[in-house]
Design an enzyme around this catalytic site. Structure first.
Site, PDB file in Angstrom:
ATOM      1  N   TYR A   1       6.331  -0.723  -0.088  1.00 44.18           N
ATOM      2  CA  TYR A   1       4.858  -0.525  -0.206  1.00 44.18           C
ATOM      3  C   TYR A   1       4.074  -1.407   0.415  1.00 44.18           C
ATOM      4  O   TYR A   1       4.562  -2.746   0.300  1.00 44.18           O
ATOM      5  CB  TYR A   1       4.384   0.143  -1.621  1.00 44.18           C
ATOM      6  CG  TYR A   1       4.141  -0.866  -2.646  1.00 44.18           C
ATOM      7  CD1 TYR A   1       5.413  -1.392  -3.371  1.00 44.18           C
ATOM      8  CD2 TYR A   1       3.020  -1.623  -2.794  1.00 44.18           C
ATOM      9  CE1 TYR A   1       5.165  -2.337  -4.424  1.00 44.18           C
ATOM     10  CE2 TYR A   1       2.743  -2.663  -3.778  1.00 44.18           C
ATOM     11  CZ  TYR A   1       4.007  -3.067  -4.545  1.00 44.18           C
ATOM     12  OH  TYR A   1       3.862  -3.907  -5.378  1.00 44.18           O
ATOM     13  N   CYS A   2       2.570  -1.195   0.774  1.00 42.21           N
ATOM     14  CA  CYS A   2       2.124  -2.617   0.960  1.00 42.21           C
ATOM     15  C   CYS A   2       0.576  -2.201   0.531  1.00 42.21           C
ATOM     16  O   CYS A   2       0.427  -2.039  -0.784  1.00 42.21           O
ATOM     17  CB  CYS A   2       1.843  -2.838   2.542  1.00 42.21           C
ATOM     18  SG  CYS A   2       1.653  -1.214   3.370  1.00 42.21           S
ATOM     19  N   ARG A   3      -0.491  -2.214   1.431  1.00 45.62           N
ATOM     20  CA  ARG A   3      -1.633  -2.271   0.853  1.00 45.62           C
ATOM     21  C   ARG A   3      -2.473  -0.951   0.875  1.00 45.62           C
ATOM     22  O   ARG A   3      -3.603  -0.490   0.415  1.00 45.62           O
ATOM     23  CB  ARG A   3      -2.843  -3.095   1.865  1.00 45.62           C
ATOM     24  CG  ARG A   3      -2.388  -4.428   1.826  1.00 45.62           C
ATOM     25  CD  ARG A   3      -3.196  -5.141   3.022  1.00 45.62           C
ATOM     26  NE  ARG A   3      -2.740  -6.504   2.836  1.00 45.62           N
ATOM     27  CZ  ARG A   3      -2.530  -7.412   3.928  1.00 45.62           C
ATOM     28  NH1 ARG A   3      -2.834  -6.832   5.107  1.00 45.62           N
ATOM     29  NH2 ARG A   3      -2.151  -8.487   3.957  1.00 45.62           N
TER      30      ARG A   3
ATOM     31  N   SER B   1       4.493  -1.865   5.489  1.00 50.18           N
ATOM     32  CA  SER B   1       5.664  -1.318   4.770  1.00 50.18           C
ATOM     33  C   SER B   1       6.231  -0.341   6.037  1.00 50.18           C
ATOM     34  O   SER B   1       7.442  -0.049   6.002  1.00 50.18           O
ATOM     35  CB  SER B   1       5.234  -0.305   3.836  1.00 50.18           C
ATOM     36  OG  SER B   1       4.354   0.698   4.186  1.00 50.18           O
TER      37      SER B   1
END
Lengths: 224, 224
Positions: free
Chosen positions: B179-181, B188
């Site tokens: 996952y990222c932002r 991601s």
DNA sequence: CAGCTATTCAATAAAGTTCTTGAATAAAAA
DNA sequence: TTTTTATTCAAGAACTTTATTGAATAGCTG
């Protein structure tokens, strides 16, 4: 960063900015505020916002292009309304953000209402409580269509324009609490001025139907 | 309508429009999105948004003038951050409104992610459930500062830039969820591409820390 | 059908916004 | 003190937005 990703991001934020651009003009925000109260024709919106009809139409088309408003032709008139209840939520979020972040909003409001009424002297919580419990006469001074679309429980409907003619319908022994569309609508301010000049005990309530509903309190609707 | 009232209304909606104007530019929205993730210097913001430094500075000053962001000088750098958590809420309200009202957003996203990964085939609810229960390895691919400011429980931190070098730290027997932002950040996506190319079972989760928090789920913070 | 009304369209002038460039400033490092 | 680095400022070109005007359209009314 790949240029594909850059192009995707640019395209996405450009879409988000369509909504931002739609709410970047003061007049368009005033129109949106009116639409959040209920549907209206171009003519009515133009009059209420103090704009020319052509200019109003142009602004409304911007709101429509951003899918914040939608239009329906009804005979000679075109009726505009917000495209989704979420639009009203968004408008209120914007307004509330401006209220908390921009000191100028409170300053302007204080200056405008200064000397107009003894609002400052009233304890808002007990006022609301008395309205809620029906201990005072509640007066809705908006146009009848808006009253019909939803109003506070047991509120009496006398539009501001008819107020002088219909003073006999109001009690002289109880306090009268006038309300309209909310904190930035001044219909109730004028109503209170008229009533006080005629010797009534009158006071303005800042909350409108929208705010009342947001508190989770009940709203009466005309069963048509 | 008295002209005093008209002038008051014009002044009030002009204030509201300050907020609207601040979010009327795609680049400014991208900067605001980054600021909602956490504070950053002008230089970093310029790089991440793909803008010149002078241009970025100008945009940031617009955000500051609307009191959506604030700046603090720290040595050689000026660090910008959102002026209030309400700003992040407002940004998310705008984004979510754009998502529901503008079909183009979903279309663009679908087109960008098409063929990149088998995301569509995955049941989002069970994925989240498995992440929540720790049944998969959770990988945070954002820069370490952002990880430190808050991350999902038990998430492993490997910034995208270091991923190729640190593959040994990842399990080969379990599925890896990157996952990222959030949905519009593609860190991601790239991570999953790298991992799959290296033979890992990897999948992207759209949700970022902000979305996770909004669901009321717990966030771990580095105790400094 | 002719005339009327509400709305939109098209063209334009005035004002505002965006990005670029190069110079100015201010704090840290050499 | 001089140099370096990060940021801001100032001016200008290209573009967009707003309000205004008058003409066009589409549906009602007589």
């Amino acid at each position: 960063m790949s240029s594909l990703k850059r192009r995707y991001k640019d395209a996405i934020y450009e879409q988000f900015a369509r909504v931002g651009k739609a709410v970047a003009s003061p007049k368009r925000l005033e129109l949106l505020d009116l639409l959040c109260q209920g549907e209206r024709t171009v003519e009515v919106l133009a009059r209420e916002a103090g704009l020319s009809v052509a200019n109003t139409s142009q602004h409304l088309q911007v709101l429509r292009a951003a899918h914040l408003a939608e239009a329906e032709k009804r005979g000679l008139h075109v009726v505009y309304r917000i495209a989704d209840p979420q639009v009203a939520d968004f408008f209120h979020a914007l307004r509330s953000l401006a209220e908390t972040q921009l000191a100028e909003v409170e300053q302007l409001t204080r200056r405008f209402f200064a000397g107009k009424e003894g609002l400052e002297a009233v304890d808002r919580t007990t006022l609301l409580e008395r309205v809620e419990k029906g201990m005072v006469a509640v007066l809705d001074v908006r146009p009848p269509e808006e009253y019909r679309a939803g109003h506070l429980p047991n509120a009496l409907s006398i539009p501001l324009s008819e107020l002088r003619r219909r003073l006999a319908e109001l009690p002289r022994d109880r306090e009268i609490v006038a309300y309209c569309r909310g904190p930035y609508c001044a219909l109730s301010v004028e109503a209170v001025e008229i009533l006080r000049a005629e010797g009534f005990q009158a006071i303005r309530m800042e909350e409108g139907v929208q705010e009342w509903r947001q508190r989770g309190l009940s709203i009466e609707k005309e069963t048509l």
